[in-house]
Write a protein that holds these residues in place. Sequence first.
Motif, PDB file in Angstrom:
ATOM      1  N   ALA A 390       0.855  -1.196   0.000  1.00 40.71           N
ATOM      2  CA  ALA A 390       0.000   0.000   0.000  1.00 40.71           C
ATOM      3  C   ALA A 390       0.888   1.241   0.000  1.00 40.71           C
ATOM      4  O   ALA A 390       1.070   1.907   1.014  1.00 40.71           O
ATOM      5  N   TYR A 394      -1.051   4.385  -4.123  1.00 39.57           N
ATOM      6  CA  TYR A 394      -2.241   3.593  -3.850  1.00 39.57           C
ATOM      7  C   TYR A 394      -3.106   4.268  -2.803  1.00 39.57           C
ATOM      8  O   TYR A 394      -4.329   4.420  -2.954  1.00 39.57           O
ATOM      9  N   ASP A 397      -4.789   7.488  -4.181  1.00 41.15           N
ATOM     10  CA  ASP A 397      -5.851   7.236  -5.153  1.00 41.15           C
ATOM     11  C   ASP A 397      -7.092   6.646  -4.490  1.00 41.15           C
ATOM     12  O   ASP A 397      -8.229   7.052  -4.774  1.00 41.15           O
ATOM     13  N   ARG A 398      -6.878   5.682  -3.622  1.00 44.14           N
ATOM     14  CA  ARG A 398      -8.028   5.044  -2.962  1.00 44.14           C
ATOM     15  C   ARG A 398      -8.711   5.985  -1.975  1.00 44.14           C
ATOM     16  O   ARG A 398      -9.946   5.969  -1.835  1.00 44.14           O
ATOM     17  N   GLY A 419      -6.413   2.465  -7.399  1.00 44.84           N
ATOM     18  CA  GLY A 419      -5.501   1.600  -6.667  1.00 44.84           C
ATOM     19  C   GLY A 419      -5.459   0.158  -7.133  1.00 44.84           C
ATOM     20  O   GLY A 419      -4.957  -0.706  -6.415  1.00 44.84           O
ATOM     21  N   ARG A 420      -5.947  -0.116  -8.312  1.00 46.73           N
ATOM     22  CA  ARG A 420      -5.986  -1.500  -8.777  1.00 46.73           C
ATOM     23  C   ARG A 420      -4.635  -1.908  -9.366  1.00 46.73           C
ATOM     24  O   ARG A 420      -3.810  -1.080  -9.764  1.00 46.73           O
ATOM     25  N   LYS A 422      -2.099  -3.508  -7.915  1.00 40.64           N
ATOM     26  CA  LYS A 422      -0.891  -3.422  -7.082  1.00 40.64           C
ATOM     27  C   LYS A 422      -0.185  -4.763  -6.976  1.00 40.64           C
ATOM     28  O   LYS A 422       1.040  -4.819  -6.954  1.00 40.64           O
ATOM     29  N   GLY A 443      -4.699  -5.906  -1.771  1.00 43.63           N
ATOM     30  CA  GLY A 443      -3.876  -5.478  -2.892  1.00 43.63           C
ATOM     31  C   GLY A 443      -3.796  -6.469  -4.031  1.00 43.63           C
ATOM     32  O   GLY A 443      -3.422  -6.101  -5.148  1.00 43.63           O
TER      33      GLY A 443
END
Length: 808
Positions: A390, A394, A397-398, A419-420, A422, A443
């Motif tokens: 994370a 990430y 964005d999330r 966040g996709r 990862k 993740g």
Amino acid sequence: MQSHARVVIVGGGMMGAGLLYHLAEMGWKDSLLIEKGELTSGSTWHAAGQCPSFIADYNMGKIHHYGNTLYPKLEEMTGQYVSWHGCGGLRFALNQAEVDYFKKVEGVSKLIGFRMQVIGPDEIKNINPHVDTTGVLAAAWTLDDGHVDPAGCCNALAKGARDMGASIVKHNRVLDIKPLPTGEWQVITEQGNVTCEHVVNAGGCYARLINQWVGSDVPITNMKHHYIVTEPIKEFLEADEEMPVMRDPYPSAYYRQEQKSGLIGIYETEGAEEAWADRGGHPEWDSENELFTDELDRISPWIEKTLERMPIWGESGIKRIVHGAIPHTPDANPLLGPTGGLRNFWQCAGSSIGIAQGAGCGKYLAQWIVEGESEINMAGLDPRRFGKWADEGYVRDRSIEDYEHMYALHLPGEERPAGRGKRKSSLHDTLAEKGGLYTTASGWERVKYYSVDGSDEEAGFRRANGHDATGAECRAVMEGVAIADMSSFAKFDVVGKDAPAMLDRVFANRMPRKIGGIALAHMLNEDGVIEGEATVTRLSEDRYYVLSGAAAETRDEDWLSQHVESGEDVSVTNISDDFGNLVLAGPKSRDVLSQVTDADLSNEGFRWLTAQEIEIAGTTVRALRVNYIGELGWELHCPMNAMPAVYEAVMAAGAPHNIGHFGTYAVNAMRMEKAYKGWGSELTNEITPIEADIERFVKLDKDFLGKPAVQQRKQDGAEGKIVYLEVSDGDNDAVGGEAITVGEGEVIGLTTSGGYGHRVGKSLAFAYVKPGYAEPGTTMTVWLLGEARQATVLAEPTYDAANDRLRA
């Protein structure tokens, strides 16, 4: 200032004060809160102060409800101004899915005890005659919530803590935090140093700075947020009763009465901005009480929509604009619990609605610090749910996505883009080409099911196209053979001459004695409650392979590493990203696997619950004859970069057998049919193996952590028991957190998980109930989306109770 304390809390906002209050209440009076400015001078002082009850998550609901029962009496208890306004709240539903969601929350209200009704537009107008209900189907009316003065409430908690013996030092800037050789911490401040056993980061918007002193970080993004206060409103001046707090997806806003004025808070659905983006995303450590210049042009579209809802505010002027920062996490939940990789360094941060959550977060985190566990399930709050994967991008964005969707319902099956990607297995693109639809967990990108026609999942609370696709996958496993990529497991190599003794001490089950043995085992704390679950395989005399759930990766790594005693020859290595895992299952799985390896796969040569290292496609594979779905099969663990070759070899061998694929939806459906319990749902920090009915995995003829407590609980008897239920069929299934009642509505328990068993054609669920209702054949009512569904306690798994298919 004192030089020693049991706990030092860094940060004097609502979260820090809430924790200090409850530590003192639990008897830890030697607790010290250090604040660099005045109390509340971060983001607490400028908060709007709402305290909603409405939330679908059972554990978060407990946190909110606790605050809403404490705050109304806190002023009388402490003598400090709180200004509780118990005006209730109305949240609008604009479509049928939101109405379904409201019915789900109504079930949670039965469990927790807050009053809630789902009402229609006419009743809404009776409660708030000023609001325009155009497009509104229903509202959730929560009667026990309201709002407070944020600074007053925080100071009341602080005063209560001091009255119970805790200490607060203000205007004292912490400069650094260092670990000591004794295992204690040294907190270095402008006014001297404090040595303590525990440190808590309650820094709010400053939390990342605090963690950086100890070489760590916190998954928080500070977001800019506006609310405005109007000039006095004529209708409010003439009214005796206060209007409820309104929460409305149409303007993506909350709006309410503020004394005799209106208050509007906006969560813009696009263009939301990170606070201090040009300064690293957080304020400087020496800043206090910081606000931003207002940006009314940016939020004006949502203000205009709010004024459509409340036309009586349309001609009013603006009295005050507040534009400050609030912290957000990637999943909207606060960070409560240990910091990964550090002992006794805790987080009490990341709450985007900290006024509402401060008291409850403080209560349940204090329990964890003082007693070793909390009375609620903390898995979804534990900071270690976010691992090193994370990263800052990430998290940003999330968190921005979370902010922009504050009032946009996240439907089951809905995949949002932030966040996709990862963590991807080496088969990600291959399986996507075969129709795999991905969801995410810790993740990892994981296939939930395979779309036959290329369509996306129809998201919602009721069965849709994903249901039928999942059923086809379950039947493919049952009737032939299918493969799944389950690389998201947490995976650890535990090696060393003392590894057998260490693992035998940490796990309640006996560790495998023979090379190739497999044990399902549980980690307990000193009070006997469940900290984790793992599959432990003995690869050689001093080498073990430990597998656990994706969400438990950092947590389990901490537990294993921190229980290696001084002088022991044991290493714990996290290989979660380095190894992939293919699950090959079904009655034809032996026929397929035998074509790609020379290993003897017969029952005599490769028994159930054993493992061997075998060769497939030139790769050494850790083959485990075990799975979570109840069919003949093997888990095939291998280096991630070699998994495509292993997969292609298996698929080629499986082609004559019409080998299929299956995803996580099918895994859940099949594990429910086998009555396999899950960590984080059935197996949590709230209960011991006695309540969970997993005593067969607890060996009381050996020593292990938590043994005396388990023996005592067994002797005293459990206050609740797990049951396995068949639920009368409908168009939706239990997912967990649903109320269970008997008679005239007496609540006797709640579900923990559920699903539809496609191989047996039954809707199934797990639940915890009062012991008197745990006997097989007992009937009860489960409330699913507001519908009363009969449920019956089952005596054994609905599918292959004798495990004949696993042993085939």
